[in-house]
Design a protein around this motif. Structure first.
Motif, short mmCIF file in Angstrom:
data_model
loop_
_atom_site.label_atom_id
_atom_site.label_comp_id
_atom_site.label_asym_id
_atom_site.label_seq_id
_atom_site.Cartn_x
_atom_site.Cartn_y
_atom_site.Cartn_z
N PHE A 66 0.86 -1.18 0.00
CA PHE A 66 0.00 0.00 0.00
C PHE A 66 0.90 1.23 0.00
O PHE A 66 1.81 1.33 0.81
CB PHE A 66 -0.87 0.05 1.27
CG PHE A 66 -1.97 -0.97 1.28
CD1 PHE A 66 -1.70 -2.30 1.55
CD2 PHE A 66 -3.28 -0.58 1.02
CE1 PHE A 66 -2.72 -3.25 1.57
CE2 PHE A 66 -4.30 -1.52 1.03
CZ PHE A 66 -4.03 -2.85 1.29
N VAL A 67 0.63 2.18 -0.92
CA VAL A 67 1.38 3.43 -0.92
C VAL A 67 0.42 4.57 -0.54
O VAL A 67 -0.78 4.48 -0.80
CB VAL A 67 2.04 3.71 -2.29
CG1 VAL A 67 3.15 2.70 -2.55
CG2 VAL A 67 1.02 3.67 -3.42
N GLU A 68 0.97 5.61 0.07
CA GLU A 68 0.11 6.66 0.64
C GLU A 68 0.32 8.04 0.01
O GLU A 68 -0.16 9.03 0.54
CB GLU A 68 0.33 6.74 2.17
CG GLU A 68 -0.05 5.46 2.88
CD GLU A 68 0.04 5.55 4.40
OE1 GLU A 68 0.13 6.68 4.94
OE2 GLU A 68 0.01 4.50 5.06
N ILE A 69 1.05 8.10 -1.10
CA ILE A 69 1.24 9.39 -1.76
C ILE A 69 1.45 9.17 -3.25
O ILE A 69 2.01 8.14 -3.65
CB ILE A 69 2.43 10.16 -1.12
CG1 ILE A 69 2.38 11.64 -1.48
CG2 ILE A 69 3.76 9.55 -1.52
CD1 ILE A 69 3.27 12.52 -0.60
N ASP A 70 1.01 10.11 -4.06
CA ASP A 70 1.26 10.00 -5.51
C ASP A 70 2.34 11.00 -5.92
O ASP A 70 2.11 11.90 -6.72
CB ASP A 70 -0.03 10.20 -6.32
CG ASP A 70 -0.83 11.42 -5.90
OD1 ASP A 70 -0.40 12.13 -4.97
OD2 ASP A 70 -1.89 11.67 -6.50
N LEU A 90 -0.50 -3.66 -5.80
CA LEU A 90 -0.14 -2.30 -5.41
C LEU A 90 -1.43 -1.53 -5.15
O LEU A 90 -2.31 -1.46 -6.02
CB LEU A 90 0.67 -1.62 -6.51
CG LEU A 90 1.10 -0.18 -6.23
CD1 LEU A 90 2.11 -0.12 -5.09
CD2 LEU A 90 1.70 0.45 -7.50
N LYS A 91 -1.55 -0.97 -3.95
CA LYS A 91 -2.77 -0.26 -3.55
C LYS A 91 -2.42 1.18 -3.22
O LYS A 91 -1.42 1.43 -2.56
CB LYS A 91 -3.40 -0.91 -2.31
CG LYS A 91 -3.52 -2.41 -2.36
CD LYS A 91 -4.64 -2.83 -3.27
CE LYS A 91 -4.84 -4.33 -3.20
NZ LYS A 91 -5.86 -4.77 -4.14
N PHE A 92 -3.29 2.10 -3.64
CA PHE A 92 -3.06 3.52 -3.37
C PHE A 92 -4.11 4.04 -2.40
O PHE A 92 -5.31 3.92 -2.67
CB PHE A 92 -3.12 4.29 -4.70
CG PHE A 92 -2.97 5.77 -4.56
CD1 PHE A 92 -2.00 6.32 -3.72
CD2 PHE A 92 -3.78 6.64 -5.27
CE1 PHE A 92 -1.86 7.70 -3.60
CE2 PHE A 92 -3.65 8.01 -5.16
CZ PHE A 92 -2.69 8.54 -4.31
N ARG A 93 -3.65 4.55 -1.29
CA ARG A 93 -4.53 5.23 -0.34
C ARG A 93 -3.99 6.65 -0.22
O ARG A 93 -2.89 6.85 0.27
CB ARG A 93 -4.51 4.55 1.03
CG ARG A 93 -5.04 3.13 1.03
CD ARG A 93 -6.54 3.08 0.80
NE ARG A 93 -7.09 1.74 0.90
CZ ARG A 93 -7.20 0.86 -0.11
NH1 ARG A 93 -6.76 1.21 -1.32
NH2 ARG A 93 -7.71 -0.33 0.08
#
Ligand SMILES: [Zn+2]
Ligand SMILES: [Zn+2]
Length: 207
Positions: A66-70, A90-93
């Motif tokens: 999980f990644v927390e920034i773009d 790959l998950k985006f929060r």
């Protein structure tokens, strides 16, 4: 390609040399920057904590990230983990944080790694002679210890099976728009099967 000497080729979690990761990250991201270095280090550290040694080979089905920034750092993380959006790994929060959570599906445990707020200040202290901030941080982020760059917390990620790779669910069709929906993303509203868009979660407006 193989075999570069590196100051931060940490522990056994690294299959490739750090230089090799940098090369791949630059290709994928379009430029080399401090965020790439930080993202590579963050991912290498996460895998080290989990004891995952071969994320793109033997352990490739073991990991979800999980990644927390773009921002820049996020592009570097899949270079190390092999976790990609198209593999459901790959998950985006969007929390706006330079942080990522690495889930080991085999051992059923997860660790969240956060870049310390002090990392830019530490870069300045370590290399005051370099006036270009990006250059200063790129060098420092290669050299600083994991503990100076990151903090970590062991966490539990409670998600349904449909969030993880390999889930095969029934394909439904939205009763409103007629579009197909995979992986239990449908919404049941008053007995009708709707897609999220028709259920009111549209992020676009029709013209
Ligand atoms: Zn960048
Ligand atoms: Zn619909």
């Amino acid at each position: 390609m193989a075999g570069g000497v590196s100051t931060v080729c940490v522990a056994s979690a690294v299959v490739k040399s750090f230089e090799e990761y940098e090369f791949l990250a630059e290709q994928a991201h379009g430029h080399m920057c401090a965020g790439q270095i930080l993202g590579l280090r963050l991912a290498i550290y996460g895998l080290k904590l989990l004891g995952i040694e071969d994320p793109t080979g033997r352990d490739r089905k073991r990991l979800v990230t999980f990644v927390e920034i773009d921002r820049c750092a996020t592009d570097a993380i899949p270079i190390v983990t092999g976790c990609r959006l198209g593999k459901r790994a790959l998950k985006f929060r969007d929390f706006g944080k330079v942080a990522a959570t690495f889930c080991d599906l085999q051992e059923d445990r997860a660790v969240r790694v956060v870049a310390r707020e002090t990392s830019k200040q530490r870069a300045l202290e370590l290399h005051p002679e370099i006036t270009n901030k990006n250059q200063q941080q790129m060098l420092a982020y290669r050299e600083l210890a994991d503990s100076e760059l990151f903090s970590e917390q062991w966490v539990r990620v409670a998600l349904g099976a449909e969030e993880f790779p390999g889930y095969k669910g029934e394909r439904r069709v939205c009763e409103e728009c007629g579009e197909g929906i995979n992986f239990k993303r449908e919404v049941i509203r008053e007995g009708r099967v709707l897609c999220k868009a028709c259920a009111g979660e549209r992020y676009y407006t029709l013209l």
